[in-house]
Design a protein around this motif. Structure first.
Motif, PDB file in Angstrom:
ATOM      1  N   LEU A   1       3.023   6.105  -2.533  1.00  9.39           N
ATOM      2  CA  LEU A   1       4.174   6.930  -2.914  1.00  9.39           C
ATOM      3  C   LEU A   1       4.112   7.307  -4.393  1.00  9.39           C
ATOM      4  O   LEU A   1       4.386   8.458  -4.775  1.00  9.39           O
ATOM      5  CB  LEU A   1       5.477   6.171  -2.615  1.00  9.39           C
ATOM      6  CG  LEU A   1       6.036   6.244  -1.196  1.00  9.39           C
ATOM      7  CD1 LEU A   1       7.222   5.297  -1.037  1.00  9.39           C
ATOM      8  CD2 LEU A   1       6.463   7.680  -0.845  1.00  9.39           C
ATOM      9  N   GLN A   2       3.755   6.311  -5.181  1.00 13.70           N
ATOM     10  CA  GLN A   2       3.671   6.581  -6.624  1.00 13.70           C
ATOM     11  C   GLN A   2       2.555   7.561  -6.951  1.00 13.70           C
ATOM     12  O   GLN A   2       2.655   8.332  -7.921  1.00 13.70           O
ATOM     13  CB  GLN A   2       3.437   5.260  -7.373  1.00 13.70           C
ATOM     14  CG  GLN A   2       4.649   4.328  -7.348  1.00 13.70           C
ATOM     15  CD  GLN A   2       4.368   2.995  -8.010  1.00 13.70           C
ATOM     16  OE1 GLN A   2       3.209   2.613  -8.201  1.00 13.70           O
ATOM     17  NE2 GLN A   2       5.423   2.275  -8.354  1.00 13.70           N
TER      18      GLN A   2
ATOM     19  N   SER B   1       4.564  10.936   1.851  1.00 14.41           N
ATOM     20  CA  SER B   1       5.983  11.218   1.626  1.00 14.41           C
ATOM     21  C   SER B   1       6.810   9.979   1.973  1.00 14.41           C
ATOM     22  O   SER B   1       6.333   9.035   2.611  1.00 14.41           O
ATOM     23  CB  SER B   1       6.430  12.395   2.501  1.00 14.41           C
ATOM     24  OG  SER B   1       6.352  12.028   3.877  1.00 14.41           O
ATOM     25  N   PHE B   2       8.077   9.997   1.575  1.00 17.18           N
ATOM     26  CA  PHE B   2       8.973   8.873   1.861  1.00 17.18           C
ATOM     27  C   PHE B   2       9.172   8.713   3.371  1.00 17.18           C
ATOM     28  O   PHE B   2       9.264   7.592   3.883  1.00 17.18           O
ATOM     29  CB  PHE B   2      10.313   9.086   1.154  1.00 17.18           C
ATOM     30  CG  PHE B   2      11.276   7.952   1.358  1.00 17.18           C
ATOM     31  CD1 PHE B   2      11.008   6.686   0.845  1.00 17.18           C
ATOM     32  CD2 PHE B   2      12.441   8.143   2.089  1.00 17.18           C
ATOM     33  CE1 PHE B   2      11.902   5.637   1.050  1.00 17.18           C
ATOM     34  CE2 PHE B   2      13.329   7.098   2.287  1.00 17.18           C
ATOM     35  CZ  PHE B   2      13.067   5.844   1.772  1.00 17.18           C
TER      36      PHE B   2
ATOM     37  N   CYS C   1       0.832  -1.212   0.000  1.00 16.28           N
ATOM     38  CA  CYS C   1       0.000   0.000   0.000  1.00 16.28           C
ATOM     39  C   CYS C   1       0.864   1.259   0.000  1.00 16.28           C
ATOM     40  O   CYS C   1       0.536   2.265  -0.652  1.00 16.28           O
ATOM     41  CB  CYS C   1      -0.927  -0.007   1.207  1.00 16.28           C
ATOM     42  SG  CYS C   1      -2.155  -1.338   1.186  1.00 16.28           S
ATOM     43  N   GLY C   2       1.980   1.210   0.747  1.00 21.47           N
ATOM     44  CA  GLY C   2       2.851   2.367   0.848  1.00 21.47           C
ATOM     45  C   GLY C   2       3.489   2.730  -0.479  1.00 21.47           C
ATOM     46  O   GLY C   2       3.570   3.911  -0.855  1.00 21.47           O
TER      47      GLY C   2
END
Length: 592
Positions: free
Chosen positions: A269-270, A275-276, A264-265
């Motif tokens: 991110l994409q 944010s990272f 999911c992360g």
């Protein structure tokens, strides 16, 4: 009592423990929050490595290290605090159990059994360790750490909070399957464990008899049956646990949660939804709620065991002590009177062990009790030192009801010589002096002479200083019995009760014991239970018992003339005493 009321009650025995538990929980909560803060700051420090290092990196790094170190230190302090409290409470509980056992009627202690008392005193008290030493800091950390992790995610990045929350229903379902029927399985295990404890003690203590007489291996089969029952109980429990463990090993581990967060992360991110640094934060603390579940489930099981242990401890502590008089009377006369005594075990009025028993034993005389097994002889003997109190009627020393005499004072006036002689590890002299520790060497030797014991004592390697071994196993049954009679003679007791003192001895030892009994009766009031009637022919009175009643009473010659129950028992005794092995032809051997 339900829930943790029993545990709370035991904790209340030592008030300082309660405050230590609270302190341990507070330190655990602080440790949980500190650890989450440390991990969160560490996540931001790591995210800074992918950019030019600035002052913020060092602030995040220092804060992360401080938070993690603080969490470790606070957790260590919590463990130290609660473990110290736990050990102090264990000592206090064992002291209370010992005090309760000391105040219980001796009959109740026999009914409890050595196996159960050992399990309560050792295993159950030790089982409370989880509730006191481990639970408080563990609960503090176990709840505060996942709660803090979810709170941080909710505040900083609610999207990742929702992702982590997807695992919560799965966790709840796994917890349900693992804790289902646990209490019932635990109860079965405890019952089987108590049975094994008792069986082991009986089997080891009875090994000489078992090896000699148990040709059909019935005792071994019974022992093996109890072990098999325990094994089956454990196997069923393990099989039940194994099924739920498979689910737990799949879902209640960090890996499934981390895979979910990663998938999911990366997607978010994409899509530039997070944010990272948010992603790293979720990876660092997102699995904490799941990681806390398995230890908390194991803790839940330990706490269930602790509750069961506390219940058994409280049951023992709640047993009614022997009632003591407000103002104890001091006996000066030692004739024994049973006045319409009725007694039932476990207060079961439908099955009286004794029914309307009345008789008098004048001071410094010998009263013999005879009758078949189960007729009530031993019950009569055990009521005199108050192994139990009578259901109705009274027992008096002189003119004083024994219930009006302090139990410790009463026992000082009564010496009980059991059928199985009891010796402790130590020397012959130490065993005789158990009755009167301040006795001089001369007094010990005089008691041994009167008990017809000195002849064999002087033949021992070190005489009176010879070690008797565990339970007196270096001496014969007759020798052990004569030492216990010497102990009774040395005691200041005015009453001696002998429960079949010649039951397991050889003819030579029996003759010696008979001589010792004659000496004993010159100084004390004696009640003797006997199957070997030759030992009580000279008794001042013989009471014949049958099904809890006295059916005859008188001296030996008088009872024979009546041609009643005693005469019948005497005839059977005479016939059995003339049994011998046939020494005739090889093929015609046998009893005649």
């Amino acid at each position: 009592m339900r829930g943790f009321e029993v545990v709370t009650r035991l904790v209340a025995l030592l008030p300082i423990v309660k405050s230590k538990i609270r302190l341990g929980m507070i330190l655990g909560i602080l440790a949980g929050f500190s650890t989450v803060i440390g991990l969160s700051l560490s996540a931001y420090a790591v995210s800074q490595l992918f950019e030019p290092i600035t002052k913020n990196f060092w602030i995040y790094l220092a804060g992360g290290l401080a938070g993690l170190s603080g969490g470790f230190g606070l957790r260590s302090m919590a463990d130290l605090t609660t473990h110290e409290a736990s050990y102090r409470l264990e000592v206090k509980i064992r002291e209370n159990i010992a005090d309760r056992l000391a105040s219980l009627p001796l009959g109740d202690i026999y009914q409890l059994g050595a196996g159960r008392i050992k399990k309560i005193m050792h295993n159950d008290v030790k089982g409370l360790h989880a509730a006191v030493a481990d639970a408080s800091p563990f609960v503090g950390v176990g709840f505060s750490q996942p709660l803090a992790a979810l709170l941080v995610l909710l505040i900083i990045q609610w999207k990742m909070f929702l992702v982590v929350s997807l695992m919560l229903p799965v966790i709840g379902l796994c917890m349900y399957f693992m804790t289902r029927d646990f209490a019932e399985q635990q109860k079965r295990y405890n019952n089987a464990s108590e049975a094994v404890n008792t069986a082991v003690i009986e089997f080891v203590q009875g090994m000489p008899v078992i090896r000699t007489f148990d040709g059909d291996r019935l005792a071994l089969k019974r022992f093996k049956g109890i072990i098999d029952t325990f094994t089956r109980t454990v196997s069923v429990w393990l099989a039940f646990s194994r099924q739920s463990s498979k689910l737990n090993n799949i879902f209640i581990t960090p890996l499934p949660t981390l895979l979910l967060i990663s998938a999911c992360g990366i997607f978010m991110l994409q899509c530039h939804w997070i944010s990272f640094s948010d992603f790293l934060l979720a990876m660092m603390i997102g699995s904490l709620p799941v990681q806390a579940v398995m230890p908390l489930m194991y803790l839940s099981q330990m706490l269930s065991e602790a509750k069961a242990a506390a219940s058994r401890i409280c049951e023992l502590l709640d047993m009614k002590p022997l009632p003591e008089p407000a103002h104890s009377q001091i006996p000066h006369q030692f004739d024994i009177t049973f006045d319409h005594v009725r007694f039932s075990y476990n207060n079961d009025a439908r099955k009286p062990a004794l029914d309307d028993i009345s008789f008098v034993v004048p001071e410094k005389t010998v009263c013999a009790l005879v009758g078949a097994s189960g007729s009530g002889k031993s019950t009569v003997a055990r009521l005199i030192p108050r192994f139990w109190d009578v259901t109705s009627g009274s027992i008096r020393l002189g003119n004083i009801d024994i219930r009006d005499i302090n139990s410790q004072l009463l026992l000082q006036h009564i010496a009980f010589v059991f059928q199985e002689p009891f010796l402790v590890s130590g020397s012959v002299a130490e065993n005789i002096a158990l009755a009167y520790p301040k006795a001089s060497d001369e007094q010990i030797k005089k008691a041994a002479q009167m008990a017809q014991a000195e002849d064999f004592i002087l033949k021992l390697e070190e005489g009176y200083q010879t070690q008797v071994g565990d339970g007196g196993n270096r001496l014969s049954g007759g020798q052990r019995q004569r030492i216990t009679i010497a102990r009774a003679l040395l005691s200041k007791a005015s009453i001696v009760i002998l429960d079949e003192p010649t039951a397991w001895v050889d003819p030579e030892s029996e003759a010696k014991i008979q001589m010792a009994l004659k000496t004993l009766s010159q100084h004390k009031t004696v009640i003797v239970i006997a199957h070997r009637l030759a030992t009580i022919m000279d008794a001042d009175q013989i009471l014949v018992m049958e099904k809890g009643h006295i059916v005859e009473g008188g001296r030996h010659a008088e009872l024979l003339q009546k041609q009643g129950k005693y005469a019948e028992i005497w005839q059977h005794y005479q016939e059995s005493s003339h049994w011998h092995l046939d020494k005739g032809k090889k093929d015609s051997g046998g009893l005649s």
